[in-house]
Design a protein around this motif. Structure first.
Motif, PDB file in Angstrom:
ATOM      1  N   GLU A  44       0.736  -1.299   0.091  1.00 32.54           N
ATOM      2  CA  GLU A  44      -0.020   0.067   0.076  1.00 32.54           C
ATOM      3  C   GLU A  44       0.981   1.202   0.065  1.00 32.54           C
ATOM      4  O   GLU A  44       0.794   2.288  -0.708  1.00 32.54           O
ATOM      5  CB  GLU A  44      -0.850  -0.080   1.199  1.00 32.54           C
ATOM      6  N   ARG A  57       0.752   4.015  -2.736  1.00 30.79           N
ATOM      7  CA  ARG A  57       0.460   5.374  -2.557  1.00 30.79           C
ATOM      8  C   ARG A  57       1.437   6.424  -2.719  1.00 30.79           C
ATOM      9  O   ARG A  57       1.256   7.585  -3.197  1.00 30.79           O
ATOM     10  CB  ARG A  57      -0.034   5.278  -0.916  1.00 30.79           C
ATOM     11  N   ASP A  58       2.600   6.004  -2.143  1.00 32.42           N
ATOM     12  CA  ASP A  58       3.854   7.065  -2.187  1.00 32.42           C
ATOM     13  C   ASP A  58       4.732   6.849  -3.327  1.00 32.42           C
ATOM     14  O   ASP A  58       5.828   7.387  -3.373  1.00 32.42           O
ATOM     15  CB  ASP A  58       4.533   7.098  -1.198  1.00 32.42           C
TER      16      ASP A  58
END
Length: 171
Positions: free
Chosen positions: A74, A78-79
């Motif tokens: 995740e 996400r990043d």
């Protein structure tokens, strides 16, 4: 002479068929819902709990690995846009490491749990068999079948309750 011999043989065959049909009619046959008895046994519920306790630490370790892997995946998703290439490679390496650890620990754990479950299940099925034998001998049954193998049986032929009571006495 030949005709007399044929009549004699025909009479013997017909007589033996009638005797065997009447002998079969006198057999006492019962049925048992083995799966139902197994599920109703108090020991069956204990098995699952005992196995969970036996493998508790390993299960927690595998669950933690799954959470870590999910967290890293995740975070990468996400990043990824704001991460440097080195950070992405590092995170991908961590994800790969977690996958390898899960493969090394998860599958053997699942196999060990399955093996132990089968061992305990077989012990209980042995108790059920012992109880069926006892009930059948006590009530003079000639044949006892698993209810799953029978298309129809009257309730009076169902020995499941007696077998369950006998299993509870055994253990």
């Amino acid at each position: 002479m030949k005709q007399l011999a044929r009549q004699f043989v025909a009479t013997l065959v017909l007589g033996s068929a009638l005797v065997s049909a009447s002998a079969m009619a006198e057999q006492k046959i019962g049925v048992v819902d083995v799966q139902g008895v197994f599920q109703a046994m108090p020991q069956a519920a204990e098995i699952s709990n005992n196995i969970q306790m036996e493998f508790k630490d390993q299960i927690e370790e595998v669950n933690q690995l799954q959470k870590d892997g999910q967290f890293y995946a995740e975070r990468l998703q996400r990043d990824a846009a704001t991460m440097s290439e080195d950070e992405k490679k590092d995170l991908q390496s961590k994800i790969q490491n977690v996958r390898e650890q899960l493969a090394a620990k998860g599958q053997p754990l699942q196999q060990n749990i399955q093996r132990r479950s089968n061992e305990e299940r077989n012990k209980l099925l042995g108790l059920i068999k012992q109880a069926i034998d006892s009930v059948a001998a006590k009530e003079n049954y000639d044949l006892v079948l698993n209810s799953g193998a029978v298309a129809f049986a009257k309730d009076q032929h169902d020995l499941s309750e007696e077998v369950l009571a006998q299993v509870k006495k055994i253990n």
